[in-house]
Design an enzyme around this catalytic site. Sequence first.
Site, PDB file in Angstrom:
ATOM      1  N   ASP A  31       1.041  -1.370   0.052  1.00 33.41           N
ATOM      2  CA  ASP A  31      -0.013  -0.044   0.009  1.00 33.41           C
ATOM      3  C   ASP A  31       0.718   1.055   0.050  1.00 33.41           C
ATOM      4  O   ASP A  31       0.689   1.827   0.685  1.00 33.41           O
ATOM      5  CB  ASP A  31      -1.160  -0.183   1.201  1.00 33.41           C
ATOM      6  CG  ASP A  31      -2.016   1.084   0.948  1.00 33.41           C
ATOM      7  OD1 ASP A  31      -2.277   1.319   0.167  1.00 33.41           O
ATOM      8  OD2 ASP A  31      -2.754   1.250   2.113  1.00 33.41           O
ATOM      9  N   ASP A  55       3.105   1.546   8.325  1.00 37.21           N
ATOM     10  CA  ASP A  55       1.891   1.002   7.957  1.00 37.21           C
ATOM     11  C   ASP A  55       2.047  -0.031   7.015  1.00 37.21           C
ATOM     12  O   ASP A  55       1.601  -0.099   5.978  1.00 37.21           O
ATOM     13  CB  ASP A  55       0.691   1.812   7.344  1.00 37.21           C
ATOM     14  CG  ASP A  55      -0.470   1.087   7.695  1.00 37.21           C
ATOM     15  OD1 ASP A  55      -0.484  -0.015   8.254  1.00 37.21           O
ATOM     16  OD2 ASP A  55      -1.638   1.665   7.368  1.00 37.21           O
ATOM     17  N   ASN A  82       1.565   6.786   3.177  1.00 40.25           N
ATOM     18  CA  ASN A  82       2.282   5.775   4.086  1.00 40.25           C
ATOM     19  C   ASN A  82       3.649   5.919   4.011  1.00 40.25           C
ATOM     20  O   ASN A  82       4.647   5.040   4.622  1.00 40.25           O
ATOM     21  CB  ASN A  82       1.941   4.411   3.913  1.00 40.25           C
ATOM     22  CG  ASN A  82       0.543   3.935   4.220  1.00 40.25           C
ATOM     23  OD1 ASN A  82       0.239   4.553   5.159  1.00 40.25           O
ATOM     24  ND2 ASN A  82      -0.084   3.161   3.457  1.00 40.25           N
TER      25      ASN A  82
END
Length: 326
Positions: free
Chosen positions: A202, A219, A207
């Site tokens: 992701d 994360d 992030n």
Amino acid sequence: MGAETPFADLDPDRILDAVESLGLQSDGRVLALNSYENRVYRIGMEQGPARVAKFYRPGRWTDEAIGEEHLFSAELKAADLSVVAPLEIRGRTLHPFQGHRFALFELRGGHAPEPGNREVLTHLGRVLGRMHAVGASGRFAHRGAIGIESHGEDPVHYLLENRWLPPELEGNFERLAEALFDAMDACYERAGDTTTLRLHGDCHPGNILWRDDQAHFVDLDDCLSGPAVQDLWMLAGRREDSREPWRWLLEGYETFRAFNRRELHLVEALRTLRLLHHNAWIARRWHDPAFPVAFPWFEAPRHWESVITQMQEQLAALQEPPPDPD
């Protein structure tokens, strides 16, 4: 705690009790941080810096899958990559407490990296090249892989079976989805055999914390297996402005790891899968009171009209040549 009301009993007292069950002493301050899938809090400590407590969504990951996330984070950190990894306390990183599972992390500051900046993107490419070298050195056993079935067909079936679209849009949505699946299959055929490795999964700018001219990755909750390009395409921007960003990213990436240019055929397929998966993710989480508050527009017909427009745009993009960074 019922599955329909995740985190319903996670009040400040329980959060502090969980942290203090590890032998730590908080100062009583709890600040909720931005997170929807899990619950994440800044915890003030009596001694030393504040910590971040992350409470995992019940039923989403097995302990073994979370363990793989934590081990991957530790491997990356051991390779001198700046990854915010869970802290090991009393010999473990994942801790049970009254029906919840949580982990503690260092508190890091920073801001999202500046898109379109050559120095930033070249640096991010270098870091991801190193990260993928570590990712290619092992395999996940308990986490999924990105693909058309898991991130495209399953989300579409969920949305249709649970009647999320206005009735007058269902037929158009279903026909477009089928056309997208065929077009994505063709993209994967053009890409040919690609190497699968452990990924951040992701890797969007939100992030990544940019501080002191360095990228700090946070994360890894969505870490999974897939082609290297999955961690790159969200940093390159939209296709019409992406030639130079791709060149800069790969200039840095290939300092540490070769990149298979055929994977560029997957960029628009992966963008399409993210669109479908994201909408199904919100729908699947609608029973969580945080989601209607965060996404109040989700049930409106105008939203689904916008989704169909995006699907039409993606169907056209899937027919076009891949990005050309050379």
